[in-house]
Design a protein around this motif. Structure first.
Motif, PDB file in Angstrom:
ATOM      1  N   ARG A   1       1.324  -1.069   0.105  1.00 26.44           N
ATOM      2  CA  ARG A   1       0.194   0.120   0.072  1.00 26.44           C
ATOM      3  C   ARG A   1       0.855   1.170  -0.074  1.00 26.44           C
ATOM      4  O   ARG A   1       1.548   1.104   1.100  1.00 26.44           O
ATOM      5  N   GLN A   2       0.494   1.622  -0.888  1.00 26.69           N
ATOM      6  CA  GLN A   2       1.351   3.003  -0.939  1.00 26.69           C
ATOM      7  C   GLN A   2       0.080   4.393  -0.762  1.00 26.69           C
ATOM      8  O   GLN A   2      -0.900   4.662  -1.761  1.00 26.69           O
ATOM      9  N   GLU A   3      -0.039   5.750   0.293  1.00 23.88           N
ATOM     10  CA  GLU A   3      -0.688   6.457  -0.107  1.00 23.88           C
ATOM     11  C   GLU A   3      -0.155   7.513  -1.267  1.00 23.88           C
ATOM     12  O   GLU A   3       1.228   8.026  -1.249  1.00 23.88           O
ATOM     13  N   VAL A   4      -0.894   7.928  -2.484  1.00 27.02           N
ATOM     14  CA  VAL A   4      -0.760   9.246  -3.071  1.00 27.02           C
ATOM     15  C   VAL A   4      -1.952   9.721  -2.816  1.00 27.02           C
ATOM     16  O   VAL A   4      -2.736  10.028  -3.205  1.00 27.02           O
ATOM     17  N   ASN A   5      -1.738  11.358  -2.443  1.00 29.68           N
ATOM     18  CA  ASN A   5      -1.733  12.376  -2.414  1.00 29.68           C
ATOM     19  C   ASN A   5      -3.439  12.455  -2.454  1.00 29.68           C
ATOM     20  O   ASN A   5      -4.394  12.506  -2.143  1.00 29.68           O
ATOM     21  N   ARG A   6      -3.413  11.798  -0.701  1.00 26.68           N
ATOM     22  CA  ARG A   6      -4.345  11.102   0.422  1.00 26.68           C
ATOM     23  C   ARG A   6      -5.084  10.052  -0.440  1.00 26.68           C
ATOM     24  O   ARG A   6      -6.227  10.076   0.452  1.00 26.68           O
ATOM     25  N   THR A   7      -4.748   9.629  -1.741  1.00 23.88           N
ATOM     26  CA  THR A   7      -5.177   7.981  -1.505  1.00 23.88           C
ATOM     27  C   THR A   7      -4.738   6.715  -1.226  1.00 23.88           C
ATOM     28  O   THR A   7      -3.526   7.237  -2.236  1.00 23.88           O
ATOM     29  N   VAL A   8      -5.128   5.711  -0.986  1.00 25.01           N
ATOM     30  CA  VAL A   8      -4.539   4.815  -0.926  1.00 25.01           C
ATOM     31  C   VAL A   8      -4.846   3.633  -1.979  1.00 25.01           C
ATOM     32  O   VAL A   8      -5.732   3.300  -2.196  1.00 25.01           O
ATOM     33  N   TRP A   9      -2.992   3.483  -2.836  1.00 26.94           N
ATOM     34  CA  TRP A   9      -3.243   2.855  -3.768  1.00 26.94           C
ATOM     35  C   TRP A   9      -2.683   0.896  -3.045  1.00 26.94           C
ATOM     36  O   TRP A   9      -1.604   1.262  -2.270  1.00 26.94           O
ATOM     37  N   GLU A  10      -3.678   0.370  -3.873  1.00 26.08           N
ATOM     38  CA  GLU A  10      -2.237  -1.203  -3.106  1.00 26.08           C
ATOM     39  C   GLU A  10      -2.044  -1.705  -4.394  1.00 26.08           C
ATOM     40  O   GLU A  10      -3.128  -2.077  -5.395  1.00 26.08           O
ATOM     41  N   VAL A  11      -0.939  -1.582  -4.897  1.00 22.19           N
ATOM     42  CA  VAL A  11      -0.437  -2.767  -6.159  1.00 22.19           C
ATOM     43  C   VAL A  11       0.653  -3.675  -5.856  1.00 22.19           C
ATOM     44  O   VAL A  11       0.951  -3.800  -5.044  1.00 22.19           O
ATOM     45  N   PRO A  12       0.910  -4.273  -6.922  1.00 21.31           N
ATOM     46  CA  PRO A  12       1.573  -5.704  -7.229  1.00 21.31           C
ATOM     47  C   PRO A  12       3.344  -4.829  -6.618  1.00 21.31           C
ATOM     48  O   PRO A  12       3.599  -3.751  -7.417  1.00 21.31           O
ATOM     49  N   GLU A  13       4.316  -5.594  -6.364  1.00 20.58           N
ATOM     50  CA  GLU A  13       5.321  -5.567  -5.984  1.00 20.58           C
ATOM     51  C   GLU A  13       6.106  -4.698  -6.886  1.00 20.58           C
ATOM     52  O   GLU A  13       7.487  -4.277  -6.773  1.00 20.58           O
ATOM     53  N   ARG A  14       5.592  -4.751  -8.103  1.00 19.43           N
ATOM     54  CA  ARG A  14       6.161  -5.097  -9.500  1.00 19.43           C
ATOM     55  C   ARG A  14       6.497  -3.581  -9.793  1.00 19.43           C
ATOM     56  O   ARG A  14       7.602  -3.221 -10.899  1.00 19.43           O
ATOM     57  N   TYR A  15       4.997  -2.815  -9.308  1.00 17.23           N
ATOM     58  CA  TYR A  15       5.342  -1.560  -9.689  1.00 17.23           C
ATOM     59  C   TYR A  15       5.836  -0.360  -8.437  1.00 17.23           C
ATOM     60  O   TYR A  15       5.375  -0.906  -7.311  1.00 17.23           O
ATOM     61  N   ARG A  16       6.759   0.244  -9.017  1.00 19.30           N
ATOM     62  CA  ARG A  16       7.452   0.707  -7.192  1.00 19.30           C
ATOM     63  C   ARG A  16       7.421   3.120  -8.664  1.00 19.30           C
ATOM     64  O   ARG A  16       7.053   3.349  -8.971  1.00 19.30           O
ATOM     65  N   ASP A  17       8.038   3.339  -7.135  1.00 22.66           N
ATOM     66  CA  ASP A  17       7.989   5.326  -7.158  1.00 22.66           C
ATOM     67  C   ASP A  17       6.800   5.793  -7.740  1.00 22.66           C
ATOM     68  O   ASP A  17       6.624   6.314  -8.803  1.00 22.66           O
ATOM     69  N   LEU A  18       5.679   5.386  -7.372  1.00 24.27           N
ATOM     70  CA  LEU A  18       4.096   5.797  -7.692  1.00 24.27           C
ATOM     71  C   LEU A  18       3.896   7.616  -7.728  1.00 24.27           C
ATOM     72  O   LEU A  18       4.386   7.843  -6.586  1.00 24.27           O
ATOM     73  N   LYS A  19       3.682   8.139  -8.761  1.00 27.17           N
ATOM     74  CA  LYS A  19       3.563   9.805  -9.199  1.00 27.17           C
ATOM     75  C   LYS A  19       2.375  10.019  -9.982  1.00 27.17           C
ATOM     76  O   LYS A  19       2.256   9.582 -10.992  1.00 27.17           O
ATOM     77  N   GLN A  20       1.449  10.634  -8.740  1.00 19.59           N
ATOM     78  CA  GLN A  20       0.489  11.138  -9.283  1.00 19.59           C
ATOM     79  C   GLN A  20       0.661  12.165 -10.912  1.00 19.59           C
ATOM     80  O   GLN A  20       2.073  12.590 -10.478  1.00 19.59           O
ATOM     81  N   VAL A  21       0.260  11.813 -12.204  1.00 20.90           N
ATOM     82  CA  VAL A  21       0.588  12.542 -12.648  1.00 20.90           C
ATOM     83  C   VAL A  21      -0.569  12.816 -13.234  1.00 20.90           C
ATOM     84  O   VAL A  21      -0.795  14.334 -14.936  1.00 20.90           O
ATOM     85  N   GLY A  22      -1.997  12.730 -13.048  1.00 18.65           N
ATOM     86  CA  GLY A  22      -3.498  13.516 -13.741  1.00 18.65           C
ATOM     87  C   GLY A  22      -3.844  12.991 -13.086  1.00 18.65           C
ATOM     88  O   GLY A  22      -4.448  11.853 -12.555  1.00 18.65           O
ATOM     89  N   THR A  23      -5.683  13.513 -13.056  1.00 21.87           N
ATOM     90  CA  THR A  23      -6.728  13.499 -12.952  1.00 21.87           C
ATOM     91  C   THR A  23      -7.606  14.054 -13.062  1.00 21.87           C
ATOM     92  O   THR A  23      -7.759  15.156 -13.780  1.00 21.87           O
ATOM     93  N   GLY A  24      -9.488  13.106 -13.391  1.00 25.19           N
ATOM     94  CA  GLY A  24     -10.009  13.168 -13.497  1.00 25.19           C
ATOM     95  C   GLY A  24     -11.571  13.138 -12.911  1.00 25.19           C
ATOM     96  O   GLY A  24     -11.271  12.135 -12.284  1.00 25.19           O
ATOM     97  N   ALA A  25     -12.549  13.352 -13.825  1.00 20.67           N
ATOM     98  CA  ALA A  25     -13.649  12.585 -12.859  1.00 20.67           C
ATOM     99  C   ALA A  25     -14.319  10.865 -12.519  1.00 20.67           C
ATOM    100  O   ALA A  25     -14.752  10.984 -12.090  1.00 20.67           O
ATOM    101  N   TYR A  26     -13.018  10.130 -13.663  1.00 22.40           N
ATOM    102  CA  TYR A  26     -13.818   9.138 -13.437  1.00 22.40           C
ATOM    103  C   TYR A  26     -12.216   8.362 -12.610  1.00 22.40           C
ATOM    104  O   TYR A  26     -12.313   7.094 -12.752  1.00 22.40           O
ATOM    105  N   GLY A  27     -11.186   9.024 -12.742  1.00 23.07           N
ATOM    106  CA  GLY A  27     -10.204   8.246 -12.661  1.00 23.07           C
ATOM    107  C   GLY A  27      -8.650   9.352 -12.222  1.00 23.07           C
ATOM    108  O   GLY A  27      -8.562  10.117 -12.607  1.00 23.07           O
ATOM    109  N   THR A  28      -7.514   8.648 -11.356  1.00 22.30           N
ATOM    110  CA  THR A  28      -6.607   9.236 -10.884  1.00 22.30           C
ATOM    111  C   THR A  28      -5.535   8.156 -11.765  1.00 22.30           C
ATOM    112  O   THR A  28      -5.610   6.983 -11.819  1.00 22.30           O
ATOM    113  N   VAL A  29      -4.051   9.321 -12.487  1.00 17.57           N
ATOM    114  CA  VAL A  29      -3.905   8.423 -13.536  1.00 17.57           C
ATOM    115  C   VAL A  29      -2.038   8.524 -12.561  1.00 17.57           C
ATOM    116  O   VAL A  29      -1.873   9.847 -12.214  1.00 17.57           O
TER     117      VAL A  29
END
Length: 390
Positions: free
Chosen positions: A13-41
């Motif tokens: 688990r990693q908190e990104v901009n006050r939202t908890v992301w739960e992702v596989p270990e293979r994906y690291r260094d999460l950084k928010q690059v955009g957000t919209g009405a239906y999702g965050t990237v």
């Protein structure tokens, strides 16, 4: 229902901009690059492939039947599309291990650094570059249209360019912020470019009824503005023509302030509709409105685009026609002389048949959830990562 959800082994688990992301270990260094009405990237580093990827977390995809159907459709379309000019799905996952615990899921796609809209603000594009980029867009459209899909929201912001100078069409329902982009020694330096088309949250099958308000106004086909008639894939051809025109002019061609103003701006170029076109309109109100307009003659596009080549103007003349039945198809446009320098017929492939049975169904929320969970579990990564990844 289970009381508590258990995370899968190998997730963190990693908190990104006050939202908890739960992702596989293979994906690291999460950084928010955009957000919209239906999702965050978020951008992330995929340790398995050694590449940067984009991970989209949908906002509460199962909060309603409408959201659940939209999420299901986006996932299915992303899974189906496999072409170098259509953005592909690299991975899809959820941390939940039971259906009744399913709350969120994540879509993994290639990472893009910037988009055509930002590029055009930085510099004026040469006609050589316009040739190259529009050819990529049309190859992607031919593929999508062959599956019976209409994109409906083509615009410069959905033409994403990756850090390796590759062009892709995308739409994360976000604005992507990223690396600067430049071409070196054009056209003497050849750059591999992929145009990949996304926004399958808004995409529909050609047979579906659609409303026009979701499409960006400046690139909107005239038949969509007033819901004149049943839409076809040629709404995307109109948008492609608007994008090409903007690339050549350095500014939007039709910059209306509202629906009717947009229509007036269009008719300053196309002229008012002929009687043959007016009788095709489904709405009597639309027919009456068009007949009430002062007659405006069609402008010569060679005059409007006085600095462009005749081959370039020929493409626009075949795309920017008021009557959608008269517009060129993506497949036909690719055969025009303007694209001969870059054309590779073997790359202009078509899609396998897309089963749209469930996409048009009216199902309860729990069934949409079940179908989505099945799609997640049955996902298989692309065998050749070059199909979809950078």
């Amino acid at each position: 229902m289970a009381i508590a959800a258990r995370s899968r082994t190998g997730f963190y688990r990693q908190e990104v901009n006050r939202t908890v992301w739960e992702v596989p270990e293979r994906y690291r260094d999460l950084k928010q690059v955009g957000t919209g009405a239906y999702g965050t990237v978020c951008s992330a580093w995929d340790r398995r492939s050694g590449t940067q990827v984009a991970i989209k977390k949908l906002h509460r995809p199962f909060q309603s039947k409408l959201f659940a159907k939209r999420a299901y459709r986006e996932l299915r379309l992303l899974k189906h599309m496999k072409h170098e000019n259509v953005i592909g799905l690299l991975d899809v996952f959820t941390a939940e291990i039971l259906l009744d615990q399913l709350r969120d899921f994540y879509l993994v796609m290639p990472f893009m650094g910037t988009d055509l809209g930002k590029l055009m603000k930085m510099e004026r594009l040469s006609e050589d570059r316009v040739q190259f980029l529009v050819y990529q867009m049309l190859k992607g459209l031919k593929y999508i249209h062959s599956a019976g899909i209409i994109h409906r929201d083509l615009k410069p912001g959905n033409l994403a360019i990756n850090p390796d100078c590759e062009l892709k069409v995308k739409h994360f329902e976000t604005k992507i912020y990223g690396l600067d982009f430049f071409f070196s020694n054009w056209p003497n330096f050849y750059i591999t470019s992929l145009l990949q088309i996304l926004d399958f949250g808004l995409a529909r099958q050609a047979v579906s009824e659609m409303t026009g308000y979701v499409v960006t106004r400046w690139y909107r086909a005239p038949e969509v503005i007033l819901n004149w008639m049943h839409y076809t894939q040629t709404v995307d051809i109109w948008s492609a023509g608007c994008i090409m025109a903007e690339m050549l002019l350095g500014k939007p061609l039709f910059k209306g302030n509202d629906h009717l103003d947009q229509l007036r701006e269009i008719m300053k170029i196309t002229g008012t509709p002929t009687p043959d076109f007016v009788v095709k309109l489904q709405s009597q109100d639309a027919r009456n409105y068009i007949r009430s307009l002062s007659k405006v003659p069609k402008k010569d596009l060679h005059f409007v685009f006085s600095k462009a080549s005749s081959n370039a103007v020929c493409v626009l003349e075949k795309m920017l026609l008021l009557d959608p039945e008269c517009r060129v198809s993506a497949s036909e446009a690719l055969e025009l002389p303007f694209f001969s320098e870059f054309r590779d017929v073997e790359e202009e492939t078509e899609a396998l048949p897309y089963d749209q049975t469930l996409d048009n169904a009216d199902l309860p929320l729990d069934q949409w959830k079940r179908h989505t969970f099945t799609e997640i579990l049955t996902f298989r990564p692309p065998r050749d990562s070059r199909e979809t990844s950078l």
